[in-house]
Enzyme design. Structure first.
Site, PDB file in Angstrom:
ATOM      1  N   PHE A 178      -5.404   9.332  -3.640  1.00 45.94           N
ATOM      2  CA  PHE A 178      -4.200   8.746  -4.250  1.00 45.94           C
ATOM      3  C   PHE A 178      -3.930   7.438  -3.525  1.00 45.94           C
ATOM      4  O   PHE A 178      -3.787   7.421  -2.298  1.00 45.94           O
ATOM      5  CB  PHE A 178      -2.992   9.678  -4.064  1.00 45.94           C
ATOM      6  CG  PHE A 178      -1.680   9.082  -4.557  1.00 45.94           C
ATOM      7  CD1 PHE A 178      -1.117   9.500  -5.754  1.00 45.94           C
ATOM      8  CD2 PHE A 178      -1.018   8.101  -3.828  1.00 45.94           C
ATOM      9  CE1 PHE A 178       0.081   8.948  -6.213  1.00 45.94           C
ATOM     10  CE2 PHE A 178       0.177   7.534  -4.282  1.00 45.94           C
ATOM     11  CZ  PHE A 178       0.723   7.966  -5.470  1.00 45.94           C
ATOM     12  N   GLU A 179      -3.862   6.359  -4.290  1.00 45.85           N
ATOM     13  CA  GLU A 179      -3.448   5.081  -3.707  1.00 45.85           C
ATOM     14  C   GLU A 179      -2.738   4.305  -4.801  1.00 45.85           C
ATOM     15  O   GLU A 179      -3.224   4.264  -5.937  1.00 45.85           O
ATOM     16  CB  GLU A 179      -4.665   4.222  -3.300  1.00 45.85           C
ATOM     17  CG  GLU A 179      -5.366   4.639  -2.037  1.00 45.85           C
ATOM     18  CD  GLU A 179      -6.545   3.731  -1.674  1.00 45.85           C
ATOM     19  OE1 GLU A 179      -6.819   3.544  -0.488  1.00 45.85           O
ATOM     20  OE2 GLU A 179      -7.198   3.209  -2.604  1.00 45.85           O
ATOM     21  N   VAL A 180      -1.585   3.735  -4.480  1.00 46.38           N
ATOM     22  CA  VAL A 180      -0.988   2.713  -5.350  1.00 46.38           C
ATOM     23  C   VAL A 180      -0.926   1.475  -4.470  1.00 46.38           C
ATOM     24  O   VAL A 180      -0.257   1.497  -3.431  1.00 46.38           O
ATOM     25  CB  VAL A 180       0.427   3.084  -5.834  1.00 46.38           C
ATOM     26  CG1 VAL A 180       0.962   2.001  -6.772  1.00 46.38           C
ATOM     27  CG2 VAL A 180       0.438   4.435  -6.528  1.00 46.38           C
ATOM     28  N   TYR A 233       0.846  -1.204   0.000  1.00 44.49           N
ATOM     29  CA  TYR A 233       0.000   0.000   0.000  1.00 44.49           C
ATOM     30  C   TYR A 233       0.879   1.250   0.000  1.00 44.49           C
ATOM     31  O   TYR A 233       1.741   1.395   0.874  1.00 44.49           O
ATOM     32  CB  TYR A 233      -0.906   0.002   1.240  1.00 44.49           C
ATOM     33  CG  TYR A 233      -1.935   1.121   1.231  1.00 44.49           C
ATOM     34  CD1 TYR A 233      -3.164   0.940   0.597  1.00 44.49           C
ATOM     35  CD2 TYR A 233      -1.666   2.350   1.833  1.00 44.49           C
ATOM     36  CE1 TYR A 233      -4.106   1.962   0.567  1.00 44.49           C
ATOM     37  CE2 TYR A 233      -2.612   3.375   1.801  1.00 44.49           C
ATOM     38  CZ  TYR A 233      -3.830   3.171   1.169  1.00 44.49           C
ATOM     39  OH  TYR A 233      -4.762   4.183   1.138  1.00 44.49           O
ATOM     40  N   HIS A 260     -10.060   2.127   4.659  1.00 48.48           N
ATOM     41  CA  HIS A 260      -8.835   1.517   4.110  1.00 48.48           C
ATOM     42  C   HIS A 260      -7.674   1.668   5.093  1.00 48.48           C
ATOM     43  O   HIS A 260      -6.889   0.734   5.306  1.00 48.48           O
ATOM     44  CB  HIS A 260      -8.436   2.212   2.795  1.00 48.48           C
ATOM     45  CG  HIS A 260      -9.233   1.761   1.612  1.00 48.48           C
ATOM     46  ND1 HIS A 260      -8.939   2.137   0.321  1.00 48.48           N
ATOM     47  CD2 HIS A 260     -10.319   0.952   1.513  1.00 48.48           C
ATOM     48  CE1 HIS A 260      -9.798   1.581  -0.508  1.00 48.48           C
ATOM     49  NE2 HIS A 260     -10.652   0.874   0.192  1.00 48.48           N
TER      50      HIS A 260
END
Ligand code: GTP
Ligand code: MG
Length: 458
Positions: free
Chosen positions: A345-347, A288, A382
């Protein structure tokens, strides 16, 4: 004399026959085993219950320790269990299932309980296949949940991502919508990224509607009561948050991928990104990645933490010993400090959300009703899951990715990074060390030393 001997022999034979008969009848009965020496007794291995109970008890004890380690005043630990045990026990908590496998040494025995089930429930084990591809290109995509009305701000965000990163790496784009995308929307996107693989998906109704365990009347009353809170009166915002929390990876299009990078309309990248971010995550065992941290509005999530705690108490085996709990709680888990990763924003690795731990956590929250009876956001949901279920070294702060989502910036403060990557932001506006952000909590929880200049930008 001969008669006497024969009589004795006859008595002996009769006794022998009777003894043999008794022995035979006993051996036909299950309880025979209790007469056998322990080393020959395999009967207990047939019965899985004691083994399972032992595993359960072990895990409970481990979790008691985990929470205790984070719990300065002991409040939470006392509610969930477990005496403080020895070093070995703490070590086991890292991989409860794996350590139990060693402990029971069942590998070479037949008729023993199969503990594979508990292994596959371990989140790290569950994600393992997506890290087997090290050194090779990951199956990854950008993903945007977006409305037709947001076409222009979406195009701006796409152009920015393409220019700073994706013209070089050419990952796919996925666009999801609860409505049909218009022809105009689709054609403008295609014109903007003619060389990309683009997929448009309509969200299935059952992922964007009220489940039967939710009262629509109570949901409507909540929206009325929460009118004064940001998005408090919005029904679609709640469906959006629930969708991002529990469903986007379940869209059939997303099944093709192991990794995603979430992109929202009106966002912007400030610096060149010269390396493959997805591959870096994969090759460095990260699950994450985030850029901005922030505090949540308490009025949107009054019962989220208590509900999460109840879930942890029911599933102590999902909590990691080396987790990032200190990022989300200042008092060892007693209360939530409202810190979260800003999820616009999440990768991240999709298998994180597909895991039994997260699936069950989401399901538990969904049944509790807070997506509709309060206004739970996907960002705290999350973040709580990531901080509780993942080892902290699997979470990564991209301090080098210049990023903007109105009204906040992540602007690289390391001057070399800033210069080498032609950043176009103002370092003074970097949000990381400002009071309303949670950069301090993150660095401290992750065990990373704060950079020397942090106070200058606070
Ligand atoms: N298809 C669709 N997308 C939505 C809907 N509501 C929000 N979104 C998308 O979901 C993401 C989050 O919504 P935002 O409105 O940006 O929510 P936010 O980031 O919490 O709030 P802002 O500060 O207004 O940006 C964005 O990508 C939106 O485009 C909706 O009703 N339908
Ligand atoms: Mg937004």
């Amino acid at each position: 004399m001969a008669i006497f001997v024969t009589k004795r022999l006859l008595r002996f034979i009769t006794l022998l026959v009777v003894s043999l008969l008794i022995l035979l009848s006993l051996s036909a009965h299950d309880s025979t085993s209790s007469y056998l020496p322990a080393s020959l007794d395999f009967s207990s291995y047939r019965n899985t219950e004691p083994q399972q109970q032992q595993q359960q008890q072990q895990v409970q004890e481990n979790v008691g320790n985990l929470l205790k380690q984070n719990d300065e005043d002991g409040t939470l630990a006392s509610t969930v269990a477990g005496p403080d045990k020895d070093e070995e026990n703490k070590k086991n908590a890292l991989h409860p299932a794996a350590s139990l496998e060693e402990k029971t040494s069942t590998k070479n025995l037949k008729n023993v309980p199969d503990i594979k089930d508990s292994l596959s429930k371990d989140i790290v084990e569950f994600m393992a296949p997506s890290f087997e591809n090290k050194g090779k290109r990951p199956k990854a995509t950008f993903v945007s949940l977006v409305r037709n009305s947001e076409l222009n701000p979406m195009l701006d965000a796409i152009k920015s991502v393409q220019k700073k990163f994706n013209n070089q790496f050419n990952y796919d784009w996925v666009f999801l919508n609860d409505d049909d995308f218009t022809d105009e929307f689709k054609s403008k996107i295609k014109e903007t990224i003619p060389n990309s693989t683009i997929k448009f998906g309509k969200i299935p109704k059952e992922h964007w509607s009220y489940p039967d365990y939710i009262s629509t009347d109570k949901a409507a009353e909540t929206r009325e009561k929460m009118k004064k809170i940001i998005y408090g009166s919005s029904e679609s915002y709640r469906h959006m948050c629930r969708y991002q929390s529990g469903f986007f990876w379940r869209h059939p299009i997303m099944e093709d991928y192991d990794w995603y990078w979430r992109v929202e309309p009106s966002t912007k990248l400030y610096c060149d990104i010269k390396y493959d971010v997805f591959q870096w995550m994969q090759d460095n065992d990260k699950a994450y990645g985030f850029t901005i941290t922030i505090h949540e509005y308490l009025s949107t999530i009054p019962t989220l933490w208590d509900t999460s705690k109840k879930f942890f108490e029911k599933h102590p085996d999902y909590l990691r010993k080396d987790n990032l709990m200190k990022f989300i709680s200042d008092d060892g888990g007693k209360s939530y400090n409202l810190c979260h990763f800003w999820s616009n924003f999440e990768v991240a690795n999709l298998n994180l959300w597909r895991s039994p731990a997260y699936t069950e956590y989401f399901d538990y929250l969904d049944h509790a009703g807070g997506f509709f009876y309060e206004r739970w956001g996907d960002a705290p949901v999350h973040s709580i899951a990531v901080s509780a279920f993942l080892p902290k070294d699997r979470i990564h702060y991209f301090s080098d990715i210049g990023y903007h989502h109105p009204p906040y910036d992540n602007c690289p403060l390391d001057n070399k990074v800033f210069k080498d990557n032609n950043c176009e932001c103002d370092q003074k506006h970097d949000f990381t060390w400002k009071g309303y952000a949670c950069g301090r909590q993150y660095y401290d929880a992750a065990g990373i030393t704060r950079p020397s200049y942090w106070e200058k930008y606070s």
